[in-house]
Enzyme design. Sequence first.
Site, mmCIF file in Angstrom:
data_model
loop_
_atom_site.group_PDB
_atom_site.id
_atom_site.type_symbol
_atom_site.label_atom_id
_atom_site.label_comp_id
_atom_site.label_asym_id
_atom_site.label_seq_id
_atom_site.Cartn_x
_atom_site.Cartn_y
_atom_site.Cartn_z
ATOM 1 N N HIS A 84 75.420 22.371 8.682
ATOM 2 C CA HIS A 84 75.148 23.052 9.944
ATOM 3 C C HIS A 84 74.435 22.124 10.922
ATOM 4 O O HIS A 84 74.747 22.117 12.116
ATOM 5 C CB HIS A 84 74.300 24.302 9.690
ATOM 6 C CG HIS A 84 75.051 25.429 9.069
ATOM 7 N ND1 HIS A 84 75.439 26.557 9.761
ATOM 8 C CD2 HIS A 84 75.498 25.608 7.793
ATOM 9 C CE1 HIS A 84 76.086 27.380 8.953
ATOM 10 N NE2 HIS A 84 76.127 26.825 7.745
ATOM 11 N N HIS A 213 72.570 17.380 0.533
ATOM 12 C CA HIS A 213 72.640 18.794 0.892
ATOM 13 C C HIS A 213 73.552 19.604 -0.020
ATOM 14 O O HIS A 213 73.171 20.670 -0.514
ATOM 15 C CB HIS A 213 73.085 18.952 2.344
ATOM 16 C CG HIS A 213 73.198 20.376 2.776
ATOM 17 N ND1 HIS A 213 72.106 21.222 2.846
ATOM 18 C CD2 HIS A 213 74.278 21.129 3.143
ATOM 19 C CE1 HIS A 213 72.504 22.416 3.248
ATOM 20 N NE2 HIS A 213 73.811 22.398 3.425
#
Length: 306
Positions: A84, A213
């Site tokens: 994101h 991530h």
Amino acid sequence: MTDPNNKPRTVICVGDIHGYLTKLLNLWSNLRSQIDPDSFNTAPVIFLGDYCDRGPDTRKVIDFLITLPKRYSNQKHVFLSGNHDFAFGGFVGVLAGEFEAKETWMEYADNEEREGWYKGEGYEKMHLQGRRWGGWIKAKFNAAKGIDYKGSIYDAAPTFESYGVAHGSSELMKAVPEAHKKFLADMVWVHEEDDVCIETQEGVKHCKLIAVHAGLERGKNVREQLEFLKAKDARVPKVTDLSGRKDVWDIPKELTETILVSGHHGKLHIEGLRLIIDEGGGLEGNPVAAIVLPSMKIVRDTDNFS
């Protein structure tokens, strides 16, 4: 390194925040209350990415995070990029390197209409993920999560609104402060930490820690992946280590005595040295969690330690 008293140092890994300031503040307060002050104040704190989208307070979350190095000057703060955050950075034009934006679109052009890619001011020079992030997805309901989309496939509308502009507006590029753009630009795609202790059934182990991530891709050379991630090469349309699912779930077999810690997956999953710390998944009703090493203690924003 361990300290002179052979007490293993504390390492804190914080899961996905997704724009929820109150959850972040409560989690931080709980970490402070549950960790010895000397250990807390000198700990490496690794944030596992996805600071934006879904929750209402992205701007305030980033405001808080960028104050930490001054407020806790003896801690080390690592801010990993999530998928994101990568897309947010793509929209505001801070991804590293020189790349031809259209080359990032070509492979996925068939998805443009369905995913409603951004086509406003500046789109011609925008990375694919920035266009996906700032666009309007035609479907209203996200069947995988069981909730409505919030604007785009990334649920980015709350991030725009936190900066005082309408979702999909090019005004966001001006509304995001330079300090926030620098935060997005400076985020790392991978972090390595040597000599991290972890409590296991066999006792305390001294390991290398890799934080990324989503994870490391199955079947690909680990050294080459790490070199790619350190280079932050944004010429590719997507970074699987930041956005993959099943293909980044496990620890690559060639890694031994290595902790692999990630967020991203919307789950809390601990299996051996594979740590996935994303209990929140960006959903309003779920907690934001962190793991504290070496104890493996899970701390949540919802914990009440009084």
